[in-house]
Design a protein around this motif. Structure first.
Motif, PDB file in Angstrom:
ATOM      1  N   ILE A 140      -3.341   5.304   0.575  1.00  0.00           N
ATOM      2  CA  ILE A 140      -4.111   4.439   1.479  1.00  0.00           C
ATOM      3  C   ILE A 140      -4.437   3.116   0.798  1.00  0.00           C
ATOM      4  N   PHE A 141      -4.873   3.167  -0.457  1.00  0.00           N
ATOM      5  CA  PHE A 141      -5.224   1.950  -1.178  1.00  0.00           C
ATOM      6  C   PHE A 141      -3.976   1.154  -1.572  1.00  0.00           C
ATOM      7  N   ILE A 142      -2.867   1.856  -1.784  1.00  0.00           N
ATOM      8  CA  ILE A 142      -1.619   1.159  -2.084  1.00  0.00           C
ATOM      9  C   ILE A 142      -1.177   0.320  -0.888  1.00  0.00           C
ATOM     10  N   ILE A 143      -1.230   0.903   0.293  1.00  0.00           N
ATOM     11  CA  ILE A 143      -0.848   0.160   1.498  1.00  0.00           C
ATOM     12  C   ILE A 143      -1.823  -0.977   1.747  1.00  0.00           C
ATOM     13  N   ALA A 144      -3.116  -0.731   1.518  1.00  0.00           N
ATOM     14  CA  ALA A 144      -4.126  -1.764   1.755  1.00  0.00           C
ATOM     15  C   ALA A 144      -3.965  -2.947   0.809  1.00  0.00           C
ATOM     16  N   GLY A 145      -3.699  -2.678  -0.475  1.00  0.00           N
ATOM     17  CA  GLY A 145      -3.700  -3.748  -1.460  1.00  0.00           C
ATOM     18  C   GLY A 145      -2.346  -4.287  -1.849  1.00  0.00           C
ATOM     19  N   LYS A 316      -9.492 -10.742  10.580  1.00  0.00           N
ATOM     20  CA  LYS A 316      -8.289 -11.021   9.794  1.00  0.00           C
ATOM     21  C   LYS A 316      -8.369 -10.441   8.381  1.00  0.00           C
ATOM     22  N   ASP A 317      -8.993  -9.289   8.278  1.00  0.00           N
ATOM     23  CA  ASP A 317      -9.041  -8.563   7.005  1.00  0.00           C
ATOM     24  C   ASP A 317      -8.355  -7.216   7.212  1.00  0.00           C
ATOM     25  N   ARG A 318      -7.031  -7.258   7.221  1.00  0.00           N
ATOM     26  CA  ARG A 318      -6.269  -6.054   7.520  1.00  0.00           C
ATOM     27  C   ARG A 318      -6.355  -5.023   6.392  1.00  0.00           C
ATOM     28  N   SER A 319      -6.551  -5.452   5.169  1.00  0.00           N
ATOM     29  CA  SER A 319      -6.686  -4.503   4.068  1.00  0.00           C
ATOM     30  C   SER A 319      -7.906  -3.609   4.257  1.00  0.00           C
ATOM     31  N   ALA A 320      -9.030  -4.217   4.656  1.00  0.00           N
ATOM     32  CA  ALA A 320     -10.227  -3.428   4.938  1.00  0.00           C
ATOM     33  C   ALA A 320      -9.983  -2.490   6.114  1.00  0.00           C
ATOM     34  N   GLY A 321      -9.228  -2.964   7.102  1.00  0.00           N
ATOM     35  CA  GLY A 321      -8.901  -2.119   8.250  1.00  0.00           C
ATOM     36  C   GLY A 321      -8.083  -0.909   7.854  1.00  0.00           C
ATOM     37  N   VAL A 322      -7.150  -1.094   6.928  1.00  0.00           N
ATOM     38  CA  VAL A 322      -6.326   0.030   6.448  1.00  0.00           C
ATOM     39  C   VAL A 322      -7.187   1.070   5.757  1.00  0.00           C
ATOM     40  N   ILE A 323      -8.114   0.619   4.909  1.00  0.00           N
ATOM     41  CA  ILE A 323      -8.974   1.558   4.193  1.00  0.00           C
ATOM     42  C   ILE A 323      -9.868   2.320   5.164  1.00  0.00           C
TER      43      ILE A 323
END
Length: 389
Positions: A140-145, A316-323
């Motif tokens: 999950i964090f790999i996809i986010a970051g 527009k913070d897709r990384s936070a959305g992924v987490i």
């Protein structure tokens, strides 16, 4: 009904006009989520004690043996998650730098003969944790970051795609088909939040299916637990004998159950009433009422995680959305997969029920994930919080 300018934390009953205005203020979900997380964590410990005290006594342990170990793990997860949540948000989104090597090491070690017991990593004769669950958490964090947003034209998709594929393969061979399917689902959801087109996700799904078919062809034993789950047998030497007892315990519960602590199947009929089949023990003692209550709590976590994801994407913070979507839906899907397996509906063994099943690292990771999720739910709707942090 509270007015739109009130300080209400009600995220479920607001009318549409109030919701649109208050979703941006961020005063909705955090308190609701905090209450739900506390309830489900405490409820899980209570159910664990009721399900495990008989087995603990039969093994020569104190009646609170399994309960106290999970409680300590939960407290440790709470402290570690709280400390982790104080880190700058930009650094939190890059936490894959730490989680990736640790999870890769645990996944690879579990592939080595002599270092695996079922779906858990075995070191020094002790089961430490489920490497696939940690692998999914790290993924999950790999996809986010690491995985670039669709709008980012300066970064390559090649390296993160290779890493994601590697993780899915490792999770398949260490956790079996159940963990693999859940990881593929979470990966597809997370990539969609990142902005990947639906057509590309369909290709990913087909590719994941081809990989699964090829892996089963190479190692047919991957299919054995699924086959034993689909076809009940009476031979006690086969794994599915435990499933027959699990289904009987669930049926025995009826509408209201036998009462908390009064279950019979946990006293010897169920092979793992404290872990794999804790849902069967819960259903026997609390019946359909307790089952629906448990499902309701997990569904609420999924709803709040989804709403937090939407808020983050709008900002527009897709990384936070992924987490947010990854952590919340991984809890929900793992819980449903565990319940469905115990009920004989889904042939995915090896997936324990978050917050409920005994497992020191599993409990730690559940609470740790819940605390991190709270941070992102809290921040997702507050203007300027990302910039300030």
């Amino acid at each position: 009904m509270p007015s739109s300018g009130s300080n209400s934390y009600d995220d479920l009953l607001l009318i549409e006009e109030q919701r649109k205005e208050k979703e941006s203020s961020g005063s909705l979900s955090p308190f609701t989520y905090l209450c739900i997380a506390l309830i489900i964590a405490l409820f899980g410990l209570i159910v664990l004690y009721s399900s495990s005290y008989g087995k603990a006594l039969s093994e020569g342990h104190p009646h609170y043996f399994y309960f106290i170990r999970n409680a300590i793990a939960a407290a440790s997860g709470l402290v570690a998650g709280s400390l982790f949540s104080t880190i700058n948000l930009k650094k939190v989104k890059k936490a894959y730098i730490v989680f990736m090597p640790l999870s890769l090491i645990s996944l690879i070690i579990q592939l080595i003969p002599g270092f695996a017991s079922g779906y858990s990593l075995l070191i020094g004769g002790h089961e430490l944790h489920s490497a696939p669950s940690f692998g999914l958490f790290a993924l999950i964090f790999i996809i986010a970051g690491l995985f670039p947003d669709e709008s980012d034209e300066t970064r390559s998709y090649l390296l993160p795609s290779v890493i994601i594929a590697l993780y899915l393969l490792l999770i398949l061979f260490t956790g079996g088909i159940g963990w693999y399917v859940l990881s593929v689902i979470i990966t597809i959801l997370s990539l969609r939040v990142k902005g990947v087109r639906i057509s590309a996700l369909i290709l990913l799904f087909l590719f994941a299916f081809v990989i699964l078919a090829g892996a089963v062809f190479i190692d047919y034993s991957l299919l054995s637990p699924v086959a034993f789950s689909l076809f009940p047998v009476s031979d006690p030497e086969l794994y599915n004998q435990a499933l027959i007892a699990s289904r009987s315990a669930i049926a025995e519960g009826g509408i209201a159950g036998s009462g908390l602590g009064r279950g019979i199947y946990k006293l010897g009929t169920l092979s793992s009433p404290e872990s794999t089949f804790i849902f069967a023990s819960l259903s026997e003692e609390m019946g359909l009422v307790g089952t629906l209550w448990t499902i309701f709590l997990f569904v609420l976590i999924g709803i709040l995680g989804y709403r937090s994801c939407l808020r983050s994407v709008r900002k527009k913070d897709r990384s936070a959305g992924v987490i947010a979507i990854g952590l919340s839906f991984s809890m929900v899907l793992c819980a449903f997969a565990s319940m469905a397996y115990a009920a004989g509906v889904l042939p995915f063994p090896g997936i324990l029920m978050p917050f409920f099943s005994y497992g020191i690292f599993g409990e730690f990771l559940s609470v740790f994930s819940a605390v991190i999720l709270y941070r992102f739910i809290y921040v997702s709707g507050r203007e300027g919080r990302y910039e300030k942090k």
